[in-house]
Design an enzyme around this catalytic site. Structure first.
Site, PDB file in Angstrom:
ATOM      1  N   LEU A  55      40.714  41.159  35.465  1.00 30.81           N
ATOM      2  CA  LEU A  55      41.802  41.909  34.849  1.00 30.81           C
ATOM      3  C   LEU A  55      41.501  43.399  34.786  1.00 30.81           C
ATOM      4  O   LEU A  55      42.413  44.226  34.809  1.00 30.81           O
ATOM      5  CB  LEU A  55      42.070  41.390  33.433  1.00 30.81           C
ATOM      6  CG  LEU A  55      42.434  39.908  33.306  1.00 30.81           C
ATOM      7  CD1 LEU A  55      42.581  39.531  31.840  1.00 30.81           C
ATOM      8  CD2 LEU A  55      43.714  39.609  34.078  1.00 30.81           C
ATOM      9  N   PHE A  57      38.016  46.480  35.360  1.00 32.06           N
ATOM     10  CA  PHE A  57      36.621  46.804  35.585  1.00 32.06           C
ATOM     11  C   PHE A  57      36.309  48.167  34.979  1.00 32.06           C
ATOM     12  O   PHE A  57      37.135  49.072  35.002  1.00 32.06           O
ATOM     13  CB  PHE A  57      36.295  46.860  37.088  1.00 32.06           C
ATOM     14  CG  PHE A  57      36.173  45.518  37.740  1.00 32.06           C
ATOM     15  CD1 PHE A  57      35.255  44.593  37.282  1.00 32.06           C
ATOM     16  CD2 PHE A  57      36.962  45.184  38.823  1.00 32.06           C
ATOM     17  CE1 PHE A  57      35.135  43.355  37.884  1.00 32.06           C
ATOM     18  CE2 PHE A  57      36.856  43.951  39.433  1.00 32.06           C
ATOM     19  CZ  PHE A  57      35.940  43.032  38.965  1.00 32.06           C
ATOM     20  N   ASP A 188      42.092  52.413  17.438  1.00 30.69           N
ATOM     21  CA  ASP A 188      42.409  52.748  18.840  1.00 30.69           C
ATOM     22  C   ASP A 188      43.766  52.163  19.216  1.00 30.69           C
ATOM     23  O   ASP A 188      43.910  51.467  20.221  1.00 30.69           O
ATOM     24  CB  ASP A 188      41.318  52.234  19.776  1.00 30.69           C
ATOM     25  CG  ASP A 188      41.469  52.774  21.204  1.00 30.69           C
ATOM     26  OD1 ASP A 188      42.141  53.800  21.386  1.00 30.69           O
ATOM     27  OD2 ASP A 188      40.909  52.153  22.126  1.00 30.69           O
TER      28      ASP A 188
END
Length: 725
Positions: A55, A57, A188
């Site tokens: 999904l 990297f 975040d």
């Protein structure tokens, strides 16, 4: 693409794959052989999970989707590599993954975050296994749902989107409140970390990526955060998330909150625009967001007046607040004067590396000289717009080009020939010829084909200076460039067979558009045809344009755009608008039904209500410039007015003037490609009767006007007089 050279000199793609590998011809040093063997011995065979796809990297580790073989459930495995992905607080990827595990376990049972299934080590890497959450991240809905991605948004779609976005915002706020209820600060929050369940009519959300989450009792501050949602330094604890939630209220309608990192006062301005574009938005929805962004709970009495003024500015029709901008961008010529003031205020002629702040790419051109990102572009825009000359900038460019820095590129937009073109335009013909001689003494024949820094741009400048400076020998060099380009075009058309390695249209390795595609060489062929009358150059222009059109498709808005595989591009520099601009000039010489149809098909992409950035080459300013010069049927004066007025969406005050942010909108930029100079040029081009435009794409070049000039016996136009020496 990056490559490594083999023993026989062959270039082999240097692929940045997640797994370590060495080329076949390399013998690994003996002391590394056991390490590689140990790494290769590590497999996922013994895990109770089947890893099915990657999904994401990063250098800190990958994220993988898979299946739990014990019960068939879909799972996500998140990897952390030790000593990698270091953040400002010194934590590596493993430490952050441990934080995420701790946070998710604390949130068990709330239904607002993925559940933890497993935690293990494999090959020295840590893995967190979580439940797979159905749905998509919130940002993925924007391209397909947002109603402003159209020339004339449907009021029904605007209303429907408004209702959906308000419901999503409510669901996100409830999820964040649940996290706060367990004593955690998410820390975040942004659209990429919000999962929206498949039921879009009644959206439910969950939060993902808890690496930055921390107990509020620990007094956490933000270490990493999305620039469009990062809280000011005065926010602590839960106030960090409240600030991000306020940004999200605006970003759902105008995803431009990165501007708040430059000037927080922009929040009220964006809220007012959002209210105008989405009239069914509840008044309190935006008012509360502006209040939170402007002051929040930590705001003192001294900030209260500013907060009230910002809130007033967020209401449509409110006039109590002091205006953010010194003038609106479409208020010409006041906006021209305001942008010139900002450009002058930004100049730092005492520096050697650049004079006008712009995109970081200017430091690749040998020292801020270039047309795209450097001093030459700013000076060019001022001249084209009829603004006062920048004496400081001009003296700086003359000083720097007396002995250009080593490594300065040669091209039109990235280097010496662009500076030469602008200097000749400003009356410094001798310096322009000196720079041209430097380029001709080098291996300029080996340049790439494109306009930005390649043979197409070089040929245009050489042919122009031959006439403008009375140096007919430069015409021969321009013709040599044309010959090389036609040979390369033929090789590219032949495809990857035999000695013709060019990629086929629609495949990787080749870009389309004005600056980096075959449209740039097509422009060169057209200008050269106008001087020589050679019909073969028109044929070559047509082949080059068709090659770029083969990379285009019609998107959901009905506009023809360049398809780059992972994204579509409608823009002037790297997109379909730039192709349409050269189609305009081709059709002035020869009828072509396919080209006329393609030019018309680009028009919806150039009239959209929303663009992510203001810039000339990848933003709204480029669309304004294209609409100002195109002869496509169906263009209305209101189209230009709408795009010019909407440049205010991005504008910010600077130095008693008007400035624009650059690429990604995280800081102001003064350059031609991404910033204020490009917006100045586009607004100048939009004025009635204006002759302003990009080099070799101004209205003066339309319909082969240069070809009407008398020619000398050698086939070149008679010199119009040498420029000032």
């Amino acid at each position: 693409m990056p490559a490594v050279e083999g023993p026989d000199g062959t270039l082999i793609p240097d692929r940045k794959d997640p797994a370590f590998s060495v080329p076949d011809w390399v013998t690994l040093p003996g002391f590394l052989a056991p390490e590689l063997a140990a790494r290769n011995a590590t497999t996922t065979t013994g895990l109770p999970y089947r890893i099915e796809r990657a999904l994401h990297f990063s250098n800190g580790g990958g994220v993988y989707a898979g299946t739990d073989l014990r019960d068939g459930a879909q799972v996500v495995l998140k990897e952390a590599r030790p000593h990698a992905g270091l953040a400002a607080d010194g934590a590596d990827a493993v430490a952050r993954l441990e934080r995420e595990k701790s946070a998710l376990e604390r949130l068990t049972g709330l239904g607002v975050a993925p559940g933890v299934r497993d935690w293990f080590e494999l090959g020295g890497h840590r893995f967190l296994v979580m439940d797979f959450l159905p749905g998509r991240t919130l940002n993925s809905f924007f391209a397909e749902r947002h109603p402003l991605l159209a020339a004339r948004p449907d009021p029904a779609e605007v209303a429907s989107y408004t209702r959906w976005a308000v419901r999503v915002q409510g669901a996100v706020e409830r999820a964040v409140a649940a996290v706060h209820g367990r004593g955690l600060v998410f820390n975040d929050l942004h659209m990429f970390n919000i999962m929206v369940a498949p039921d879009e009519d009644d959206p439910s959300v969950a939060l993902v990526d808890f690496e930055a989450a921390a107990p509020v009792a620990a007094g956490p501050r933000q270490i990493v955060a999305h620039p469009g949602y990062v809280a000011p330094a005065d926010r602590e604890g839960f106030a960090i998330d409240r600030y991000a939630l306020a940004c999200l209220r605006i970003a759902l309608f105008l995803p431009m909150t990165t501007l708040l990192a430059v000037d927080r006062r922009k929040a009220a301005h964006l809220a007012r625009i959002a209210a105008e574009q989405f009239p069914e938005l509840p008044e309190a929805f935006l008012r509360e967001a502006v209040e939170e962004i402007d002051g929040g709970p930590a705001a003192g009495a001294a900030d209260a007046g500013a907060s009230r003024a910002a809130t007033a500015a967020a209401r449509p029709g409110a006039g109590a607040a002091e205006p953010l901008l010194p003038t609106e961008p479409d208020d010409w010529p006041r906006s021209r004067a305001a942008m010139a003031r900002a450009l002058a205020a930004s100049a730092t002629p005492g520096r050697d590396d650049r004079v006008f702040p712009g995109d970081v790419a200017q430091f690749n051109d040998g020292g801020g000289l270039g047309l795209s990102f450097g001093a030459a572009g700013v000076l060019y825009a001022l001249a084209e717009a009829g603004a006062p000359r920048s004496e400081a900038g001009e003296e700086w460019l003359l000083r720097q080009t007396a002995a250009p820095p080593r490594g300065t590129p040669f091209g039109l937009y990235d280097g010496l020939l662009g500076a030469a073109y602008v200097l000749e335009r400003l009356g410094h013909g001798k310096r322009a010829l000196d720079l041209t001689a430097r380029v001709l003494a080098e291996n300029w024949h080996g340049l790439a084909a494109h306009l930005h820094g390649g043979l197409a741009g070089a040929g245009l400048v050489l042919d122009h200076l031959a006439t403008a400076c009375g140096e007919p020998s430069l015409h021969d060099h321009a013709l040599r460039a044309a010959t090389l380009l036609t040979e390369r075009l033929a090789a590219a058309d032949a495809g990857p067979t035999g000695d013709s390695p060019g990629p086929r249209p629609g495949r990787g390795g080749e870009r389309a558009g004005l600056l980096h595609g075959w449209t740039g060489p097509a422009l060169f062929f057209l200008r050269l045809h106008e001087r020589t009358g050679d019909p073969a150059l028109l044929d070559a222009a047509a082949r080059a344009l068709r090659r770029d059109l083969d990379r285009c498709r019609v998107d959901r808005t009905g506009g023809l755009v360049v398809d780059e595989g992972h994204r579509t591009m409608p823009y002037l520099g790297d997109g379909s608008a730039g192709i349409a601009a050269v189609l305009d000039d081709y059709l002035a010489h020869r009828d072509d039904a396919d080209f006329a149809e393609a030019r018309t098909a680009v028009l919806p992409a150039a009239r959209m209500r929303y663009y992510a950035q203001p810039g000339l080459f990848q933003g709204r300013a480029g669309m304004l410039l294209h609409l100002a010069r195109t002869e496509t049927p169906g263009v209305r004066p209101g189209d230009l007015a709408a795009q010019a007025a909407a440049l205010s969406w991005y504008a910010l005050p600077y130095g008693d003037g008007l400035a624009f942010p650059g690429d990604q909108m995280m800081r102001l930029s003064m350059d031609l490609a991404t910033g204020t100079a490009g917006c100045l040029l586009a607004l100048a081009a939009a004025q009635p009767g204006s002759g302003a435009g990009l080099p070799f794409l101004s209205p003066a070049h339309r319909r082969g006007r240069q070809a009407d000039r008398p020619h000398d016996g050698a086939g070149a136009p008679a010199p119009s007089g040498k420029s000032q020496q």
